[in-house]
Scaffold this motif. Structure first.
Motif, PDB file in Angstrom:
ATOM      1  N   PRO A  58     -24.950 -14.358 -79.500  1.00  0.00           N
ATOM      2  CA  PRO A  58     -25.400 -13.193 -80.281  1.00  0.00           C
ATOM      3  C   PRO A  58     -24.904 -11.868 -79.706  1.00  0.00           C
ATOM      4  N   GLN A  59     -24.713 -11.814 -78.389  1.00  0.00           N
ATOM      5  CA  GLN A  59     -24.205 -10.560 -77.821  1.00  0.00           C
ATOM      6  C   GLN A  59     -22.755 -10.326 -78.248  1.00  0.00           C
ATOM      7  N   ALA A  60     -21.979 -11.421 -78.358  1.00  0.00           N
ATOM      8  CA  ALA A  60     -20.612 -11.267 -78.853  1.00  0.00           C
ATOM      9  C   ALA A  60     -20.621 -10.816 -80.315  1.00  0.00           C
ATOM     10  N   ALA A  61     -21.579 -11.380 -81.093  1.00  0.00           N
ATOM     11  CA  ALA A  61     -21.684 -10.963 -82.499  1.00  0.00           C
ATOM     12  C   ALA A  61     -22.051  -9.483 -82.601  1.00  0.00           C
ATOM     13  N   ASP A  62     -22.924  -9.037 -81.701  1.00  0.00           N
ATOM     14  CA  ASP A  62     -23.291  -7.614 -81.692  1.00  0.00           C
ATOM     15  C   ASP A  62     -22.081  -6.719 -81.419  1.00  0.00           C
ATOM     16  N   GLU A  63     -21.182  -7.195 -80.580  1.00  0.00           N
ATOM     17  CA  GLU A  63     -19.996  -6.394 -80.273  1.00  0.00           C
ATOM     18  C   GLU A  63     -19.006  -6.397 -81.440  1.00  0.00           C
ATOM     19  N   LEU A  64     -18.791  -7.579 -82.024  1.00  0.00           N
ATOM     20  CA  LEU A  64     -17.764  -7.686 -83.060  1.00  0.00           C
ATOM     21  C   LEU A  64     -18.134  -6.945 -84.346  1.00  0.00           C
ATOM     22  N   ILE A  65     -19.433  -6.857 -84.643  1.00  0.00           N
ATOM     23  CA  ILE A  65     -19.829  -6.167 -85.869  1.00  0.00           C
ATOM     24  C   ILE A  65     -19.521  -4.668 -85.788  1.00  0.00           C
ATOM     25  N   LYS A  66     -19.242  -4.196 -84.568  1.00  0.00           N
ATOM     26  CA  LYS A  66     -18.929  -2.764 -84.397  1.00  0.00           C
ATOM     27  C   LYS A  66     -17.470  -2.446 -84.709  1.00  0.00           C
ATOM     28  N   MET A  67     -16.647  -3.490 -84.902  1.00  0.00           N
ATOM     29  CA  MET A  67     -15.218  -3.248 -85.130  1.00  0.00           C
ATOM     30  C   MET A  67     -14.995  -2.489 -86.431  1.00  0.00           C
ATOM     31  N   GLU A  68     -14.070  -1.563 -86.383  1.00  0.00           N
ATOM     32  CA  GLU A  68     -13.756  -0.760 -87.558  1.00  0.00           C
ATOM     33  C   GLU A  68     -13.281  -1.653 -88.702  1.00  0.00           C
ATOM     34  N   GLY A  69     -13.835  -1.464 -89.870  1.00  0.00           N
ATOM     35  CA  GLY A  69     -13.439  -2.233 -91.048  1.00  0.00           C
ATOM     36  C   GLY A  69     -14.157  -3.549 -91.218  1.00  0.00           C
ATOM     37  N   VAL A  70     -14.931  -3.989 -90.211  1.00  0.00           N
ATOM     38  CA  VAL A  70     -15.667  -5.257 -90.292  1.00  0.00           C
ATOM     39  C   VAL A  70     -17.113  -4.980 -90.694  1.00  0.00           C
ATOM     40  N   THR A  71     -17.586  -5.688 -91.740  1.00  0.00           N
ATOM     41  CA  THR A  71     -18.955  -5.468 -92.209  1.00  0.00           C
ATOM     42  C   THR A  71     -19.864  -6.681 -92.003  1.00  0.00           C
ATOM     43  N   ALA A  72     -19.274  -7.832 -91.726  1.00  0.00           N
ATOM     44  CA  ALA A  72     -20.084  -9.029 -91.455  1.00  0.00           C
ATOM     45  C   ALA A  72     -19.310  -9.941 -90.517  1.00  0.00           C
ATOM     46  N   THR A  73     -20.015 -10.535 -89.553  1.00  0.00           N
ATOM     47  CA  THR A  73     -19.341 -11.369 -88.571  1.00  0.00           C
ATOM     48  C   THR A  73     -20.215 -12.539 -88.159  1.00  0.00           C
ATOM     49  N   VAL A  74     -19.579 -13.665 -87.831  1.00  0.00           N
ATOM     50  CA  VAL A  74     -20.281 -14.832 -87.304  1.00  0.00           C
ATOM     51  C   VAL A  74     -19.532 -15.326 -86.072  1.00  0.00           C
ATOM     52  N   VAL A  75     -20.261 -15.596 -84.996  1.00  0.00           N
ATOM     53  CA  VAL A  75     -19.678 -16.150 -83.783  1.00  0.00           C
ATOM     54  C   VAL A  75     -20.213 -17.565 -83.603  1.00  0.00           C
ATOM     55  N   VAL A  76     -19.313 -18.498 -83.301  1.00  0.00           N
ATOM     56  CA  VAL A  76     -19.661 -19.910 -83.125  1.00  0.00           C
ATOM     57  C   VAL A  76     -19.443 -20.281 -81.660  1.00  0.00           C
ATOM     58  N   GLY A  77     -20.383 -21.029 -81.093  1.00  0.00           N
ATOM     59  CA  GLY A  77     -20.243 -21.509 -79.720  1.00  0.00           C
ATOM     60  C   GLY A  77     -20.828 -22.898 -79.585  1.00  0.00           C
ATOM     61  N   GLU A  78     -20.600 -23.525 -78.440  1.00  0.00           N
ATOM     62  CA  GLU A  78     -21.049 -24.905 -78.243  1.00  0.00           C
ATOM     63  C   GLU A  78     -21.604 -25.078 -76.836  1.00  0.00           C
ATOM     64  N   LYS A  79     -22.688 -25.831 -76.762  1.00  0.00           N
ATOM     65  CA  LYS A  79     -23.255 -26.174 -75.456  1.00  0.00           C
ATOM     66  C   LYS A  79     -23.898 -27.558 -75.534  1.00  0.00           C
TER      67      LYS A  79
END
Length: 398
Positions: free
Chosen positions: A301-322
Motif C-alpha cells: 500500500p505504501q508503493a500504491a500511495d507513491e504511484l498515485i502521485k505520479m503526474e497524469g495517473v488517476t488510479a493505480t494498483v500494486v500487486v505483491g506476493e508473500k
C-alpha cells in the motif's frame, strides 16, 4: 363611571368531576375506552419520539453503559483509523465504568501504524480464535462483520460503528455511515454528542470541569485517524470529517502528532517503492505494477500511495506476493474508478479471494495459491493476465 360588579370565581368540585366522569363512562363505555387508549398512545408516542431524537452518541454511550465489560475489536491488521476509533470507544466506556479490552487480528506492520500504537501507548491484544475474545459483548469498529480469526463467522456483535459499505449489524446498536471519510469522525461526534470537553495537551482531564472529557492523546489519535483515512482531508471526506477535526483540535498534542506522522522508513519499504516505480505499466490515466515477492506486506500500500502521485495517473494498483499469497492494494483519485469495486470485479471469479474498500482506496487478497490465480471455470490466470484484468476493471470493461 359604570357600576362596580363583584367577580365570580368558579371553584371546580373534585367530587362532582369524578361523578361526571363516572357517569360518562357508564353512558359511553366504548368512547371512554377509546379516549383512554388515545391518551396512552399519545404519551407513549411522545416518549418514543423523545428517545429516538436523542443524539446518536448519547444512545451509544447508554448502550455501552448497559454492559459491565466489552471487547472492542478492530479489523485485521488495524490502521490508525481503526486504532483511533478503538481508543475512543474505550475512553467513553471507562467514563461510564464499563470495563473494556482492545483486541485485533493479524499484525501491525506499517511503520506509521507501529508508531501510532507506540507513541499513544495503546494496550491491545491480538487474537486468533473466537475463544480469546475478552468479553461476550463485542463492539466492532471500522468494520461491520467479524473476520480474520477462527470462529469469526459465528459472532453476533453487540455494537457496530463503521464507515465502510457492508451488511453487518450489531445486536444492540448499529451506526454505519458510508459517507464519512473516517470511522474516527463518527467517534469524535459521539464525544461531542455527550458534551465532552477536549482536554488541552498541557492539562489533565481532572483539571477540566466537565461530566465527560476527551483526553489529549485520544483527540490526537482521532485526528490522525481522520487524516490518514482521508489523505489529509483531501480525498473521500465530507463536511462531518472537517467538523470533527475542528472539534478535536483544542485537544491535539502537536508533538505526538509529529512523532506519529514521521516514523523511520525501513530499507525494504524504500526498495519495494523503487521496484514498483521501475516495473510500472501505464495505460492512459491508469497504472499497475507487480513488484513480485517481498517480506513486508505494508510496502504494497505504501508503493500504491507513491504511484498515485505520479503526474497524469488517476488510479493505480500494486500487486505483491508473500508465502504463496497474492496481495493487491489500489488507490484512486478518479471519480470513474471506485477502487473497492474495481478490485472486487477483477477477482469476482477467483475462488479464495477477498476484495473491497472505498472509492479512493481498496485492497484484495488471494490466499494459498502459490502465487498464481485460478478461476471458478478452471482457468489459470498468469500474473501478466492478472495485470490485464486490473486494467480492464479500472476501465469499466469487466
Amino acid at each position: 363611571m359604570p357600576p362596580r360588579t363583584d367577580a365570580v370565581v368558579f371553584v371546580p368540585d373534585a367530587g362532582s368531576a369524578l361523578d361526571e366522569a363516572e357517569s360518562f363512562v357508564r353512558m359511553y363505555p366504548e368512547l371512554a375506552a377509546a379516549v383512554v387508549l388515545a391518551a396512552v398512545a399519545l404519551v407513549g408516542g411522545t416518549y418514543a419520539l423523545l428517545r429516538f431524537k436523542r443524539p446518536t452518541g448519547t444512545r451509544f454511550l447508554e448502550t455501552i453503559e448497559s454492559r459491565d465489560e466489552v471487547a472492542v475489536l478492530m479489523h485485521p491488521n488495524p490502521d490508525p483509523d481503526a486504532m483511533a476509533a478503538a481508543i475512543g470507544v474505550a475512553c467513553l466506556a471507562r467514563q461510564v465504568d464499563t470495563a473494556v479490552t482492545l483486541q485485533y487480528t493479524g499484525q501491525i506492520r506499517h511503520q506509521e501504524n507501529r508508531a501510532f500504537r507506540t507513541v499513544l501507548d495503546i494496550e491491545m491484544a491480538d487474537i486468533d480464535h473466537v475463544s480469546e475474545l475478552a468479553a461476550e459483548a463485542v463492539v466492532l469498529v471500522d468494520h461491520n462483520e467479524p473476520r480474520g480469526f477462527a470462529g469469526a463467522e459465528g459472532i453476533l456483535p453487540f455494537a457496530v460503528v463503521d464507515h465502510h459499505p457492508g451488511d453487518g449489524t450489531g445486536e444492540a446498536f448499529t451506526d454505519v455511515r458510508t459517507d464519512y471519510g473516517a470511522c474516527s469522525s463518527i467517534i469524535a461526534e459521539y464525544f461531542r454528542d455527550v458534551g465532552a470537553t477536549p482536554v488541552p495537551p498541557d492539562m489533565h482531564a481532572s483539571e477540566v470541569a466537565a461530566e465527560y472529557t476527551l483526553p489529549s492523546d485520544v483527540s490526537t489519535g482521532l485526528l490522525y485517524g481522520i487524516l490518514t483515512d482521508t489523505n489529509r482531508l483531501t480525498a473521500g471526506c465530507s463536511a462531518p470529517d472537517f467538523s470533527a477535526a475542528a472539534y478535536l483540535y483544542p485537544g491535539v498534542d502537536e508533538d505526538l502528532l509529529n512523532r506519529i506522522a514521521n516514523p523511520e522508513v525501513s530499507k525494504e519499504v524504500l526498495e519495494a517503492k523503487a521496484r514498483a516505480i521501475a516495473g510500472k505499466q501505464v495505460r492512459g490515466p491508469f497504472l499497475v505494477s507487480d513488484i513480485g515477492a517481498l517480506s513486508n506486506l505494508d510496502a504494497i500500500p505504501q508503493a500504491a500511495d507513491e504511484l498515485i502521485k505520479m503526474e497524469g495517473v488517476t488510479a493505480t494498483v500494486v500487486v505483491g506476493e508473500k508465502s504463496g499469497n497474492i496481495y493487491l492494494s489500489g488507490r484512486s483519485r478518479d471519480d470513474r474508478v471506485h477502487m473497492g469495486r474495481t478490485l472486487e470485479a477483477a477477482l469476482a471469479d477467483v475462488p479464495g479471494s477477498s476484495a473491497g474498500g472505498h472509492a479512493r482506496m481498496g485492497g484484495a487478497q488471494i490466499t494459498q495459491n502459490d502465487g498464481v490465480v485460478d478461476t471458478d471455470g478452471g482457468l489459470r490466470v498468469e500474473r501478466e493476465a492478472l495485470v490485464e484484468r486490473l486494467f480492464d476493471s479500472m476501465s469499466g470493461e469487466t
